[in-house]
Design a protein around this motif. Structure first.
Motif, PDB file in Angstrom:
ATOM      1  N   ASN A 100       0.835  -1.209   0.000  1.00 23.14           N
ATOM      2  CA  ASN A 100       0.000   0.000   0.000  1.00 23.14           C
ATOM      3  C   ASN A 100       0.867   1.256   0.000  1.00 23.14           C
ATOM      4  O   ASN A 100       0.555   2.243  -0.674  1.00 23.14           O
ATOM      5  N   ALA A 101       1.950   1.212   0.760  1.00 23.82           N
ATOM      6  CA  ALA A 101       2.861   2.357   0.795  1.00 23.82           C
ATOM      7  C   ALA A 101       3.507   2.571  -0.568  1.00 23.82           C
ATOM      8  O   ALA A 101       3.694   3.710  -0.997  1.00 23.82           O
ATOM      9  N   MET A 102       3.823   1.488  -1.266  1.00 25.06           N
ATOM     10  CA  MET A 102       4.406   1.609  -2.603  1.00 25.06           C
ATOM     11  C   MET A 102       3.415   2.262  -3.560  1.00 25.06           C
ATOM     12  O   MET A 102       3.803   3.078  -4.404  1.00 25.06           O
ATOM     13  N   SER A 103       2.146   1.955  -3.421  1.00 25.99           N
ATOM     14  CA  SER A 103       1.128   2.597  -4.255  1.00 25.99           C
ATOM     15  C   SER A 103       1.089   4.099  -4.006  1.00 25.99           C
ATOM     16  O   SER A 103       0.961   4.896  -4.938  1.00 25.99           O
ATOM     17  N   ALA A 104       1.207   4.472  -2.742  1.00 26.42           N
ATOM     18  CA  ALA A 104       1.229   5.902  -2.407  1.00 26.42           C
ATOM     19  C   ALA A 104       2.447   6.576  -3.027  1.00 26.42           C
ATOM     20  O   ALA A 104       2.349   7.696  -3.549  1.00 26.42           O
ATOM     21  N   MET A 105       3.584   5.892  -3.013  1.00 27.42           N
ATOM     22  CA  MET A 105       4.791   6.468  -3.606  1.00 27.42           C
ATOM     23  C   MET A 105       4.639   6.628  -5.113  1.00 27.42           C
ATOM     24  O   MET A 105       5.120   7.610  -5.677  1.00 27.42           O
ATOM     25  N   GLU A 106       3.984   5.691  -5.759  1.00 28.97           N
ATOM     26  CA  GLU A 106       3.770   5.810  -7.205  1.00 28.97           C
ATOM     27  C   GLU A 106       2.917   7.039  -7.527  1.00 28.97           C
ATOM     28  O   GLU A 106       3.188   7.757  -8.484  1.00 28.97           O
ATOM     29  N   THR A 107       1.910   7.284  -6.695  1.00 26.58           N
ATOM     30  CA  THR A 107       1.076   8.473  -6.886  1.00 26.58           C
ATOM     31  C   THR A 107       1.899   9.734  -6.695  1.00 26.58           C
ATOM     32  O   THR A 107       1.796  10.685  -7.487  1.00 26.58           O
ATOM     33  N   LEU A 108       2.737   9.760  -5.649  1.00 28.10           N
ATOM     34  CA  LEU A 108       3.598  10.919  -5.430  1.00 28.10           C
ATOM     35  C   LEU A 108       4.520  11.152  -6.624  1.00 28.10           C
ATOM     36  O   LEU A 108       4.706  12.289  -7.057  1.00 28.10           O
ATOM     37  N   ASP A 109       5.097  10.081  -7.151  1.00 31.20           N
ATOM     38  CA  ASP A 109       5.994  10.216  -8.303  1.00 31.20           C
ATOM     39  C   ASP A 109       5.265  10.763  -9.527  1.00 31.20           C
ATOM     40  O   ASP A 109       5.774  11.648 -10.219  1.00 31.20           O
TER      41      ASP A 109
END
Length: 72
Positions: free
Chosen positions: A47-56
């Motif tokens: 889930n945290a990786m998904s958030a990072m993808e959105t930030l990127d």
């Protein structure tokens, strides 16, 4: 009242600061994700990786906007 170029500079400067904040948040999430992965909490790490993808993704759009504002 400031002229249009002053407003554009102020807008670009504010967006740049927001972009720096976004990079800092991404780095923090990455560290947390690494810790979660190493400690067996893979679903939360995903889930945290998904958030990072959105930030990127959003960081790139913000960068593009800053460049358009600064060039206009």
């Amino acid at each position: 009242m400031p002229d249009n170029s002053d407003c554009k500079i102020a807008t670009a400067d504010a967006l740049t600061l927001l972009l720096h904040n976004q990079h800092a948040l991404s780095a923090a999430i990455e560290e947390i994700t690494k810790w979660l992965s190493e400690n067996g909490v893979g679903s939360v790490a995903a889930n945290a990786m998904s958030a990072m993808e959105t930030l990127d993704t959003n960081a790139q759009a913000i960068t593009d906007s800053i460049m358009r504002i600064r060039q206009s």
